[in-house]
Design a protein around this motif. Sequence first.
Motif, PDB file in Angstrom:
ATOM      1  N   GLY A 327      41.538  43.124  52.348  1.00 18.51           N
ATOM      2  CA  GLY A 327      42.285  42.272  51.419  1.00 18.51           C
ATOM      3  C   GLY A 327      41.646  42.274  50.014  1.00 18.51           C
ATOM      4  O   GLY A 327      42.309  42.560  48.979  1.00 18.51           O
ATOM      5  N   ILE A 328      40.452  42.607  49.771  1.00 21.22           N
ATOM      6  CA  ILE A 328      39.972  42.780  48.647  1.00 21.22           C
ATOM      7  C   ILE A 328      40.067  43.696  47.808  1.00 21.22           C
ATOM      8  O   ILE A 328      40.304  43.835  46.679  1.00 21.22           O
ATOM      9  CB  ILE A 328      38.180  42.479  48.741  1.00 21.22           C
ATOM     10  CG1 ILE A 328      37.736  40.999  49.210  1.00 21.22           C
ATOM     11  CG2 ILE A 328      37.582  42.843  47.505  1.00 21.22           C
ATOM     12  CD1 ILE A 328      37.968  39.881  48.121  1.00 21.22           C
ATOM     13  N   TYR A 329      40.084  44.817  48.465  1.00 22.48           N
ATOM     14  CA  TYR A 329      40.412  46.204  47.808  1.00 22.48           C
ATOM     15  C   TYR A 329      41.933  46.212  47.357  1.00 22.48           C
ATOM     16  O   TYR A 329      42.262  46.788  46.502  1.00 22.48           O
ATOM     17  CB  TYR A 329      40.225  47.385  48.974  1.00 22.48           C
ATOM     18  CG  TYR A 329      39.127  47.562  49.303  1.00 22.48           C
ATOM     19  CD1 TYR A 329      37.831  47.409  48.419  1.00 22.48           C
ATOM     20  CD2 TYR A 329      38.465  48.003  50.606  1.00 22.48           C
ATOM     21  CE1 TYR A 329      36.283  47.388  48.711  1.00 22.48           C
ATOM     22  CE2 TYR A 329      37.133  48.253  50.972  1.00 22.48           C
ATOM     23  CZ  TYR A 329      36.262  47.784  50.168  1.00 22.48           C
ATOM     24  OH  TYR A 329      35.077  48.152  50.487  1.00 22.48           O
ATOM     25  N   LEU A 330      42.760  45.532  48.325  1.00 21.10           N
ATOM     26  CA  LEU A 330      44.151  45.557  47.986  1.00 21.10           C
ATOM     27  C   LEU A 330      44.367  44.646  46.592  1.00 21.10           C
ATOM     28  O   LEU A 330      45.451  45.200  45.847  1.00 21.10           O
ATOM     29  CB  LEU A 330      45.004  45.207  48.985  1.00 21.10           C
ATOM     30  CG  LEU A 330      45.266  46.014  50.104  1.00 21.10           C
ATOM     31  CD1 LEU A 330      45.754  45.407  51.331  1.00 21.10           C
ATOM     32  CD2 LEU A 330      45.853  47.226  50.131  1.00 21.10           C
ATOM     33  N   MET A 331      43.975  43.625  46.691  1.00 20.71           N
ATOM     34  CA  MET A 331      44.149  42.553  45.752  1.00 20.71           C
ATOM     35  C   MET A 331      43.298  43.059  44.274  1.00 20.71           C
ATOM     36  O   MET A 331      43.744  42.790  43.186  1.00 20.71           O
ATOM     37  CB  MET A 331      43.554  41.330  46.008  1.00 20.71           C
ATOM     38  CG  MET A 331      44.446  40.514  47.003  1.00 20.71           C
ATOM     39  SD  MET A 331      46.179  40.206  45.981  1.00 20.71           S
ATOM     40  CE  MET A 331      46.942  41.611  46.646  1.00 20.71           C
ATOM     41  N   LEU A 332      42.269  43.893  44.253  1.00 25.47           N
ATOM     42  CA  LEU A 332      41.775  44.330  43.095  1.00 25.47           C
ATOM     43  C   LEU A 332      42.715  45.377  42.566  1.00 25.47           C
ATOM     44  O   LEU A 332      42.863  45.541  41.052  1.00 25.47           O
ATOM     45  CB  LEU A 332      40.375  45.300  43.528  1.00 25.47           C
ATOM     46  CG  LEU A 332      39.338  44.455  43.793  1.00 25.47           C
ATOM     47  CD1 LEU A 332      37.975  45.558  44.041  1.00 25.47           C
ATOM     48  CD2 LEU A 332      38.821  43.736  42.435  1.00 25.47           C
ATOM     49  N   VAL A 333      43.607  46.114  43.148  1.00 26.94           N
ATOM     50  CA  VAL A 333      44.726  46.816  42.542  1.00 26.94           C
ATOM     51  C   VAL A 333      45.592  45.995  41.699  1.00 26.94           C
ATOM     52  O   VAL A 333      45.895  46.354  40.467  1.00 26.94           O
ATOM     53  CB  VAL A 333      45.137  47.826  43.645  1.00 26.94           C
ATOM     54  CG1 VAL A 333      46.555  48.635  42.959  1.00 26.94           C
ATOM     55  CG2 VAL A 333      44.481  48.631  44.048  1.00 26.94           C
ATOM     56  N   THR A 338      47.859  43.812  36.579  1.00 19.84           N
ATOM     57  CA  THR A 338      48.383  42.453  35.837  1.00 19.84           C
ATOM     58  C   THR A 338      47.284  42.326  34.533  1.00 19.84           C
ATOM     59  O   THR A 338      48.015  41.870  33.437  1.00 19.84           O
ATOM     60  CB  THR A 338      48.516  41.353  36.675  1.00 19.84           C
ATOM     61  OG1 THR A 338      47.013  41.261  37.038  1.00 19.84           O
ATOM     62  CG2 THR A 338      49.587  41.404  37.793  1.00 19.84           C
ATOM     63  N   THR A 339      46.010  42.432  34.484  1.00 21.70           N
ATOM     64  CA  THR A 339      45.284  42.358  33.407  1.00 21.70           C
ATOM     65  C   THR A 339      45.795  43.647  32.298  1.00 21.70           C
ATOM     66  O   THR A 339      45.634  42.855  31.180  1.00 21.70           O
ATOM     67  CB  THR A 339      43.775  42.935  33.858  1.00 21.70           C
ATOM     68  OG1 THR A 339      43.197  41.895  34.743  1.00 21.70           O
ATOM     69  CG2 THR A 339      42.852  42.827  32.601  1.00 21.70           C
ATOM     70  N   LEU A 340      45.964  44.853  32.512  1.00 25.78           N
ATOM     71  CA  LEU A 340      46.595  45.601  31.739  1.00 25.78           C
ATOM     72  C   LEU A 340      47.978  44.946  31.179  1.00 25.78           C
ATOM     73  O   LEU A 340      48.188  45.337  29.824  1.00 25.78           O
ATOM     74  CB  LEU A 340      46.500  47.349  32.141  1.00 25.78           C
ATOM     75  CG  LEU A 340      45.117  47.748  32.489  1.00 25.78           C
ATOM     76  CD1 LEU A 340      45.365  48.878  33.111  1.00 25.78           C
ATOM     77  CD2 LEU A 340      44.177  47.775  31.331  1.00 25.78           C
ATOM     78  N   LEU A 341      48.613  44.697  31.827  1.00 23.83           N
ATOM     79  CA  LEU A 341      50.070  44.446  31.597  1.00 23.83           C
ATOM     80  C   LEU A 341      50.043  43.273  30.715  1.00 23.83           C
ATOM     81  O   LEU A 341      50.554  43.300  29.663  1.00 23.83           O
ATOM     82  CB  LEU A 341      50.844  44.079  32.827  1.00 23.83           C
ATOM     83  CG  LEU A 341      52.460  43.624  32.493  1.00 23.83           C
ATOM     84  CD1 LEU A 341      53.129  44.744  32.075  1.00 23.83           C
ATOM     85  CD2 LEU A 341      52.764  42.811  33.891  1.00 23.83           C
ATOM     86  N   PHE A 342      49.274  42.203  30.966  1.00 21.88           N
ATOM     87  CA  PHE A 342      49.501  41.152  29.879  1.00 21.88           C
ATOM     88  C   PHE A 342      48.827  41.244  28.657  1.00 21.88           C
ATOM     89  O   PHE A 342      49.056  40.796  27.539  1.00 21.88           O
ATOM     90  CB  PHE A 342      48.929  39.863  30.563  1.00 21.88           C
ATOM     91  CG  PHE A 342      49.646  39.327  31.923  1.00 21.88           C
ATOM     92  CD1 PHE A 342      50.896  39.779  32.171  1.00 21.88           C
ATOM     93  CD2 PHE A 342      48.853  38.593  32.811  1.00 21.88           C
ATOM     94  CE1 PHE A 342      51.662  39.384  33.010  1.00 21.88           C
ATOM     95  CE2 PHE A 342      49.812  37.871  34.018  1.00 21.88           C
ATOM     96  CZ  PHE A 342      51.122  38.491  34.157  1.00 21.88           C
ATOM     97  N   ILE A 343      47.672  42.216  28.725  1.00 21.89           N
ATOM     98  CA  ILE A 343      46.589  42.095  27.694  1.00 21.89           C
ATOM     99  C   ILE A 343      47.474  43.364  26.539  1.00 21.89           C
ATOM    100  O   ILE A 343      47.749  43.072  25.333  1.00 21.89           O
ATOM    101  CB  ILE A 343      45.422  42.518  27.847  1.00 21.89           C
ATOM    102  CG1 ILE A 343      44.500  41.639  28.523  1.00 21.89           C
ATOM    103  CG2 ILE A 343      44.554  43.212  26.537  1.00 21.89           C
ATOM    104  CD1 ILE A 343      43.267  41.914  29.178  1.00 21.89           C
TER     105      ILE A 343
END
Length: 461
Positions: A327-333, A338-343
């Motif tokens: 779950g951690i690996y999947l959510m890091l993606v 979203t970080t790149l999208l919003f910034i």
Amino acid sequence: MEHKDTVKNLTRGSISKALIQMSLPLIASQFVQMAYNLIDTLWVSRLGIEAVTAVSTAGLLLFLAQGICMIVQTGAQVRIGMLLGKNDLTQAQVASGTSITLNWIIMLLYVLPVLIFRHSIVGFYHIQNEVIVSYTVSYLTITIISVLFMGYNYVLLGIYTAAGDSQTPFKYNLVGMILNVILDPVLIFGLLGSPALGSDGAGYATLFSQMVVSLLYALRVHRDRHLFREGSFRSRYRMSWEECKIILRYGFPAAIQTIIFAMISSVLGKMITVYGNTYIGIQRVATQIESVAYMTANAFQVAMTSFVAQNFGAGKDKRIRDGYRVGIYLMLVLGVFTTLLFICEGRPLIKLFFTDSLAIETGTDYLRIIGYSQIFYCLEVVATGTYRGIGKPIVPAACSIIGSLLRIPMAAAFGCVTGFWWAICISTVIKGLAVPILLHFEMKKESLVDSPHKKKTGIRV
């Protein structure tokens, strides 16, 4: 578990496949909801900033209702998932019927006071524009009734996802969204011979769509012989007080977490009006765009909770630990995306909804600042889903409440509109670090995990 028509066994097979197959319909359901919210906001925005602000203000009460819905939704999901993992279908049926009856009682206890005191509730925000006040009261009166049906839909979502069936909620939510998309412009602008109802039209569209989804669920429950008891209506939904206590114990912390979050959002909304009433509307639009991240993450959290609950009931601790890592690996993606999208792309997204330069600049600032916290939010929801699945919802709830409460003094200290955005960002980072770190230590030691049907289990890395 041999009840293949309804119950999917999450205790065997590929972990990544199980989580992905479980979460994809849930994510799709969340995107359906997000699409509705965006389309609804788009139509309402054509009425002017007063209508947007009215819908935004009333929406805070609906967000609070969602938190209350989570009492039974989360409690039923965890309890029924554990029972299915233990292969105790008979008791799972008792828990299912109990959860539906309990939900109706709780929803009525919320809706009736809001209807009675709606004028005083809207007055809490000290909105100076009488037109906005009138719009808000009218819209709230309509949509608060939809909470009754929304609560029913939520608890059925919890029951079916506990059984590994995330496709049924997706199908029904899709029907509701399509109805909403059709009805919104018809009722708002008076198309096809309908009267032009303005922002009230959006409220009626929501109410009717929720009612239709509830009808679909009710028909499914009537035919279901796996998750619900056979017999008369009274016997199928007869409450078990023992099950009530267990469901409330598992669901109450998660609900309090969401309710307090909604209350904090209300306080922040009131604080923002000091700089102008229109900032609430701008923030609403920006948060609808942000929902591309948190709705996806929250959907995965629901899948994670069901996965962990079933495996916890089956006593498969190693599979829980392995599932958490996946779950951690999947959510890091998701977090990185979203970080790149919003910034990087915040301005083009905001310009889809506003032409006013102030609204564009303010909304762009919001997405850019919030973008820095997206990875941490994704980590928090995976850890929270795991905590809930093992029957320990208090720890993530406490972290979330404390972190969210910090937003108020931080926002006041910053003393500007962008300071509110930074307060949200910083508190999200704090929560996103605290919950996974605490879970790491929980899983590293020999644990006594609270379970209604087994004494001990070792969750150890």
